[in-house]
Scaffold this active site. Structure first.
Site, mmCIF file in Angstrom:
data_model
loop_
_atom_site.group_PDB
_atom_site.id
_atom_site.type_symbol
_atom_site.label_atom_id
_atom_site.label_comp_id
_atom_site.label_asym_id
_atom_site.label_seq_id
_atom_site.Cartn_x
_atom_site.Cartn_y
_atom_site.Cartn_z
ATOM 1 C CG ASN A 175 8.690 1.103 -5.450
ATOM 2 O OD1 ASN A 175 9.187 2.406 -5.741
ATOM 3 N ND2 ASN A 175 7.294 1.156 -5.225
ATOM 4 C CD GLN A 203 12.127 -2.408 -3.636
ATOM 5 O OE1 GLN A 203 12.685 -3.467 -3.969
ATOM 6 N NE2 GLN A 203 11.160 -2.119 -2.898
ATOM 7 C CG HIS A 225 11.223 -3.985 5.003
ATOM 8 N ND1 HIS A 225 10.387 -4.391 4.033
ATOM 9 C CD2 HIS A 225 11.551 -2.740 5.033
ATOM 10 C CE1 HIS A 225 9.685 -3.160 3.811
ATOM 11 N NE2 HIS A 225 10.397 -2.225 4.136
ATOM 12 C CB THR A 261 19.642 3.010 23.988
ATOM 13 O OG1 THR A 261 19.843 4.093 25.290
ATOM 14 C CG2 THR A 261 20.430 1.877 24.363
ATOM 15 C CB CYS A 351 -7.744 0.520 -3.174
ATOM 16 S SG CYS A 351 -9.403 0.189 -3.002
#
Length: 404
Positions: A175, A203, A225, A261, A351
């Site tokens: 990625n 990816q 996504h 479901t 970070c």
């Protein structure tokens, strides 16, 4: 099986979510949902609401749509529809693959082999299996370009005891750097030693051709996504005959591997996105993005002579066509991006409490802290344009972004 009709759309204009905003160069983090995907899924959030497991009229259309979506996702990776299990995320698919394979041994000895630049969903699952189930975990190193050495995998497999069930998990493409691993060769070695092979292709799917038979894998993760579907839509390919322990217990949904479901709307969205991704692969999108990626690199290198260093493979066909990972001498990546609000991109560094640390991926590749902290990950996608490249170059090179 009849697939969903995907409306035509003009992708030459800006995506509604990107219009008026900074140039988006973070497609490897997430992609905007394609409006055609939204349109295909919308009826299953509104009128076609039935439970696909029911027997009445309200269930018929959701049941048909779920089956069609399964066929679309299978077609993208060269699988049979019966080999696709819908999940809620790539992390869940990875968990089902790795935990499922380990627990399916019913208490036998297990050995998990991963590599150092895997996604945390794989690495952390390995640590949990080691802690909770006594799985022996081996982490393979990578070279300066991010590649696993097939000989190193073979050497580790030779250490597996005859009674151990061994699972090898190697991602298709990284990625951060876009490094494309030699999965067919690694799979052949693993199978020769009797191991199962899982591949996180989050990816890779939609960016390069992915075929489970050519790759030789037993399990493969697909993530919506990363290819213009909503978050919450993902799948695991499970080769016929591979036994897994379920990830969710209960009813018999998803071949008994994931009870609950089904979310028909998200499955339809993933199917529609898979169909569009297949079209992209044949219509020249990867080549167009590779051209934009290389032009972005050329212009940055020209504007900052001697200071721009690409991280990852040199050969263009060994990295994702949309991914450019560079380090700029004398900078901190987070400072560069903070001074460039005209673009949205990533650094790869972590970070914590305001302190930045080098990317574990680049560190595993042997890249020193100074260079790693000066890294930018610039990733393009369906709505990227030559104008975006010009804007990015201007934004990233207005002045010397000095070390803070």
């Amino acid at each position: 099986m009849t697939e969903h009709a995907i409306p035509a759309a003009d992708t030459t204009g800006p995506h509604p979510g990107l219009a008026g905003g900074p140039v988006y160069l973070d497609y490897n983090a997430t992609t905007p949902v394609d409006p055609r995907v939204t349109e295909a899924a919308m009826p299953y959030w509104t009128t076609a609401f039935g439970n696909p497991s029911s027997d009445h009229r309200y269930a018929a259309e959701p049941r048909r749509a779920l089956a069609a979506a399964r066929h679309q996702v299978a077609a993208l990776v060269g699988a049979a529809a019966s080999e696709i299990v819908f999940t809620a995320s790539g992390s869940e698919a990875n968990l089902l693959a790795l935990r499922g394979a380990v627990l399916a041994t019913c208490g036998g000895d297990t050995h998990l082999i991963v590599q150092a630049t895997e996604h945390p969903a794989v690495l952390q699952t390995g640590r949990a299996l080691e802690r909770l189930h006594g799985t022996r975990v081996t982490v393979l190193p990578v070279d300066q370009h991010g590649f696993v050495d097939p000989a190193a995998l073979d050497a580790v497999l030779r250490t597996s005891a005859p009674a151990e069930q061994t699972v090898v998990s190697i991602m298709a493409a990284n990625n951060e750097t876009g490094t494309i691993q030699p999965i067919p060769e690694l799979s052949e070695i693993a199978h020769r030693r009797g191991a199962l092979v899982h591949c996180d292709a989050a990816q890779a799917c939609g960016k390069i051709p992915v075929d489970v038979d050519r790759l030789g894998v037993d399990l493969l993760t697909i993530v919506g996504h990363k290819m213009y579907a909503p978050r919450g839509a993902a799948a695991l390919y499970v080769r016929e005959g591979v036994r897994l322990e379920p990830v969710v217990y209960g009813g018999g949904q998803e071949h008994g591997l994931r009870a609950g479901t089904e979310n028909v709307a998200l499955a339809v969205a993933l199917g529609a996105a898979a169909g569009l991704a297949a079209d992209d692969l044949t219509s020249g999108l990867p080549q167009r993005l590779a051209g934009l990626r290389d032009e972005l690199h050329r212009q940055l290198a020209r504007a900052l002579p001697g200071r721009v260093h690409r991280n990852g493979p040199t050969a263009a066909d060994r990295r994702l066509p949309n991914t450019l990972n560079i380090s700029i001498d004398g900078t901190r990546g987070h400072d560069v991006l903070a001074a460039a609000p005209a673009i949205a991109a990533s650094t790869g560094s972590a970070c914590h409490s305001g302190v930045h640390s080098p990317s574990p991926v680049l560190t595993a590749m042997g890249i020193g802290a100074e260079r790693a902290l000066g890294t930018l990950r610039l990733t393009l996608g369906r709505w990227s344009t030559p104008s975006d490249v010009e804007t990015a170059v201007h934004a990233l090179t207005p002045q010397d972004h000095a070390r803070s």
